[in-house]
Design an enzyme around this catalytic site. Structure first.
Site, PDB file in Angstrom:
ATOM      1  N   PHE A  47       0.965  -1.139   0.072  1.00 21.93           N
ATOM      2  CA  PHE A  47       0.025   0.019  -0.032  1.00 21.93           C
ATOM      3  C   PHE A  47       0.789   1.240  -0.033  1.00 21.93           C
ATOM      4  CE2 PHE A  47       0.982  -0.944   4.358  1.00 21.93           C
ATOM      5  CZ  PHE A  47       0.975   0.346   4.853  1.00 21.93           C
ATOM      6  N   CYS A  48       0.279   2.341  -0.180  1.00 19.94           N
ATOM      7  CA  CYS A  48       0.908   3.747  -0.468  1.00 19.94           C
ATOM      8  C   CYS A  48      -0.059   4.539  -0.343  1.00 19.94           C
ATOM      9  CB  CYS A  48       1.773   3.943  -1.696  1.00 19.94           C
ATOM     10  SG  CYS A  48       0.701   3.773  -3.179  1.00 19.94           S
ATOM     11  N   THR A  49       0.327   6.001  -0.353  1.00 15.86           N
ATOM     12  CA  THR A  49      -0.762   7.089  -0.092  1.00 15.86           C
ATOM     13  C   THR A  49      -1.753   7.090  -0.934  1.00 15.86           C
ATOM     14  OG1 THR A  49       1.374   8.385   0.465  1.00 15.86           O
ATOM     15  CG2 THR A  49      -1.076   9.579   0.265  1.00 15.86           C
TER      16      THR A  49
END
Length: 301
Positions: A176-178
């Protein structure tokens, strides 16, 4: 009420001549009073912009009219004050820098997982959860149980993976990331290395914080964002963090009481990083900021 709409967006598509798109896109943003940053590269577009409802809609329409961008998706949040000082459309080699020329998110990426299904996936014993963001972002918030690669930049991720991949043998990998863009590349990278079961959070942390209630959330802390809001929390409400204007690192409210903190000059993370001469330049800059504020203007130096 929140005065400004903040639109985060990215789209991978192969532009024939991305340089030719820069000036017209800058003109559309300027004409509509939108501020922020947009990155153009041969592989697509990425950025965050802010403005009124009508101005954001106009710029998004212009972006979707670009070659290959009709299906562009974006995520919206809100800000009580304009979170950017200026508008800049920049040309880059990559819209998010991984430094792996063979990576191509338009070919294939990992399995998208919606925020509603994310908790179920990451709670399973055969799934390892990896945060693909930088160390300072992870520090103020991440999913419970996530692996932190402790990278200073996204370009360090491939090397970290090669050194640590044996830890995740026979595991399904969820990342996951922003907003989702880094995972488009990181999942493609892992698949190119033979990892078969790769997943990523659709819409990123921002979409999760928007769609999943705090009571049902496995998110711990706040989410760093790259504008003057610094962080957001559940419901995409503005968070408690502020930036140190010397090193640009996020600071919690209690950090302002530390002896190393001097407004506009230093914090506990950078107190030893700058010479006294440079700190004096920071002090002069801060003086000019305060003078501009007293005059009712904005200092953008």
């Amino acid at each position: 009420m929140s005065k400004y709409i903040v639109a985060a967006l990215y789209h991978f598509t192969k532009f024939e001549d991305h340089k030719a798109l820069q000036a017209p896109l800058q003109a559309v943003c300027d004409a509509n009073g939108v501020k922020g940053s947009l990155l153009l590269a041969f592989e697509g577009i990425n950025g965050t912009i802010a403005g009124s409802r009508s101005s954001i809609d106009a710029v998004l329409a212009a972006i979707r009219a670009l070659p290959g961008c009709k299906a562009l998706e974006h995520k919206e949040s809100f800000a009580s004050e304009m979170p950017f000082l200026r508008m800049k459309v920049k040309l880059k080699k990559e819209i998010v820098t991984l430094g792996q020329p063979s990576v191509d998110p338009t070919a294939h990426v990992g399995n998208y997982v919606t925020p509603e299904d994310w908790n179920d996936l990451i709670s399973q014993d055969d799934v390892v959860l990896i945060d693909t963001r930088n160390d300072y972002e992870v520090e103020i918030g991440t999913f419970k149980g996530a692996v932190d690669p402790k990278t200073k930049s996204f370009g360090e991720f491939p090397d970290w993976w090669e050194k640590n991949k044996d830890r995740f043998h026979n595991k399904r990998v969820a990342m996951f990331c922003t907003g989702g863009i880094r995972c488009e590349k990181s999942t493609n990278f892992l698949m190119s290395k033979g990892v078969e079961d790769v997943y990523h959070l659709k819409g990123g942390i921002l979409k999760y914080l928007e769609d999943v209630s705090e009571e049902n959330s496995t998110w711990d802390g706040e989410c760093f964002v790259f504008d003057s809001r610094v962080s957001v929390k559940h419901g995409l409400k503005e968070g408690q963090y502020e930036l140190c204007y010397a090193c640009r690192m996020p600071l919690a409210p209690e950090d302002f009481d530390r002896p190393e903190y001097e407004h506009g000059v230093s914090c506990h993370q950078c107190i030893d990083a700058h010479s006294e001469d440079r700190k004096n330049r920071f002090r002069e800059r801060q003086k000019q900021v305060e003078l501009a504020k007293a005059r009712g203007t904005t200092h953008i130096g």
